[in-house]
Design an enzyme around this catalytic site. Sequence first.
Site, PDB file in Angstrom:
ATOM      1  N   MET A 108       0.854  -1.170  -0.079  1.00  6.30           N
ATOM      2  CA  MET A 108       0.073  -0.053  -0.078  1.00  6.30           C
ATOM      3  C   MET A 108       0.832   1.111  -0.005  1.00  6.30           C
ATOM      4  SD  MET A 108      -3.275  -1.076   2.652  1.00  6.30           S
ATOM      5  CE  MET A 108      -2.174  -1.900   3.851  1.00  6.30           C
TER       6      MET A 108
ATOM      7  N   GLN B 112       8.111  -4.271  -4.973  1.00 10.37           N
ATOM      8  CA  GLN B 112       7.086  -4.161  -5.990  1.00 10.37           C
ATOM      9  C   GLN B 112       7.489  -3.088  -7.003  1.00 10.37           C
ATOM     10  OE1 GLN B 112       3.002  -2.414  -5.925  1.00 10.37           O
ATOM     11  NE2 GLN B 112       2.301  -4.258  -6.489  1.00 10.37           N
TER      12      GLN B 112
ATOM     13  N   CYS C 230      -2.479  -0.752 -10.290  1.00 10.58           N
ATOM     14  CA  CYS C 230      -2.848   0.658  -9.825  1.00 10.58           C
ATOM     15  C   CYS C 230      -3.551   1.437 -10.925  1.00 10.58           C
ATOM     16  CB  CYS C 230      -1.335   1.347  -9.825  1.00 10.58           C
ATOM     17  SG  CYS C 230      -1.629   3.059  -9.378  1.00 10.58           S
TER      18      CYS C 230
ATOM     19  N   LYS D  31       1.033  -8.879  -9.556  1.00 14.15           N
ATOM     20  CA  LYS D  31      -0.357  -8.619  -8.675  1.00 14.15           C
ATOM     21  C   LYS D  31      -1.281  -7.784  -9.733  1.00 14.15           C
ATOM     22  CE  LYS D  31      -2.178  -6.579  -4.557  1.00 14.15           C
ATOM     23  NZ  LYS D  31      -2.607  -5.039  -5.100  1.00 14.15           N
TER      24      LYS D  31
ATOM     25  N   ASN E 170      -6.960 -11.913  -2.834  1.00 15.70           N
ATOM     26  CA  ASN E 170      -6.880 -10.419  -1.956  1.00 15.70           C
ATOM     27  C   ASN E 170      -8.166  -9.970  -2.132  1.00 15.70           C
ATOM     28  OD1 ASN E 170      -5.733  -7.322  -3.133  1.00 15.70           O
ATOM     29  ND2 ASN E 170      -5.702  -8.032  -0.991  1.00 15.70           N
ATOM     30  N   GLY E 171      -8.603  -9.205  -1.156  1.00 14.52           N
ATOM     31  CA  GLY E 171      -9.707  -8.119  -1.255  1.00 14.52           C
ATOM     32  C   GLY E 171     -10.892  -8.532  -0.338  1.00 14.52           C
ATOM     33  N   ASP E 172     -10.877  -7.274   0.432  1.00 14.78           N
ATOM     34  CA  ASP E 172     -12.018  -7.276   1.425  1.00 14.78           C
ATOM     35  C   ASP E 172     -11.948  -8.507   2.848  1.00 14.78           C
ATOM     36  OD1 ASP E 172     -13.194  -5.386  -0.134  1.00 14.78           O
ATOM     37  OD2 ASP E 172     -14.803  -6.734  -0.812  1.00 14.78           O
TER      38      ASP E 172
ATOM     39  N   GLY F 212      -4.862  -5.997   3.186  1.00 15.63           N
ATOM     40  CA  GLY F 212      -4.567  -4.615   2.804  1.00 15.63           C
ATOM     41  C   GLY F 212      -5.031  -3.824   3.967  1.00 15.63           C
ATOM     42  N   ARG F 213      -6.282  -3.241   3.340  1.00 11.07           N
ATOM     43  CA  ARG F 213      -7.014  -2.100   4.514  1.00 11.07           C
ATOM     44  C   ARG F 213      -7.212  -2.802   5.956  1.00 11.07           C
ATOM     45  NH1 ARG F 213     -11.326  -0.716   0.014  1.00 11.07           N
ATOM     46  NH2 ARG F 213     -10.833  -2.786  -0.289  1.00 11.07           N
TER      47      ARG F 213
END
Length: 297
Positions: free
Chosen positions: A8, A61, A91, A130, A191-193, A215-216
């Site tokens: 991130m 990355q 991105c 990614k 990945n995701g949520d 991530g978040r």
Amino acid sequence: MDLRLAPMAGVTNAPFRLVCREAGAGLLTSEEIDARALVEGNARTQVIAHCLPEERPIAFQLLGGDPDVLAEAARRLAATGADGIDLNMGCPVSKIVAKGQGAALMRDPLRAAVIFRTLRKAVDVPFTIKIRSGWDERTVNAVEIARIAEGEGVDAITVHPRTRSQQYTGRAPWAIIREVVAAVSVPVVGNGDVRNHADASELVTATGCAAVMIGRGALGAPWIFAGEPVDRETRACIIHRHCALIEEHLPPRDALVQLKKHLAWYSTGLAGSARLRTALFQAETPAAVQEMFWGNW
Ligand SMILES: Cc1cc2nc3c(=O)[nH]c(=O)nc-3n(C[C@H](O)[C@H](O)[C@H](O)COP(=O)(O)O)c2cc1C
């Protein structure tokens, strides 16, 4: 379960990566590094491309669109200790995709293939990509890109299954991760949520992915990597450690910004957190930011 910290920009610098590793995170990835800026010796990029020895194994990355520039950047990072090179194909930022970089690579499979081949030849360390699910709803091509990547010798593929048009909105459609898992034999990282362990287990069960990238869900909660709930005292220790690492390893101006950002995330759920956050961002010194935070903890 193999839980990894997602790259991130502006967030996953060395101090945050290290607290995530200490909490239990697997392979770390740097935030995106502009390949051209690295090759041209940009001072700020050299800071981003730095890691602490305790962070290894760590992948770096790269963000770029020119195969030769990417290859040169990858060689330099591998020579200074990168344990892996990851290519950013997700991105969504307009000025990045306008240069044919990030998610723009999803809509140009031929150019992506040339980049995979060139980067594969450039380094011996693991080379990963990614990706997103595609450019937009009409061009969902994660499976096509993954197959090309596998054919060119890419070692693993992380899938964030939103299109570039979706940016970070809506729920991430995990089914696309499952389709990629079924299409290739290299490891696929989902990945995701993912916001907690139950989500991570669900993602593995639903898709068969080899590892989960968060991530978040790790913002203000690096203990998400611990595999079990952590008590308040342990959380306080982790936050103290994070603040100390920020002050020790970042230049003063960056340290102030990072303390504000991360302590604001750590304040989620505290009584009066909205007011506290506003106050944190107005503070002028690292000591003032921390005093304010701990006074409300
Ligand atoms: C502030 C922020 C910065 C990000 N920077 C990057 C980046 O540098 N490279 C990258 O591949 N993805 C980047 N992403 C995307 C994340 O790695 C991840 O794919 C996305 O947030 C979805 O995962 P999550 O739901 O667990 O957050 C970024 C996301 C956020 C929120």
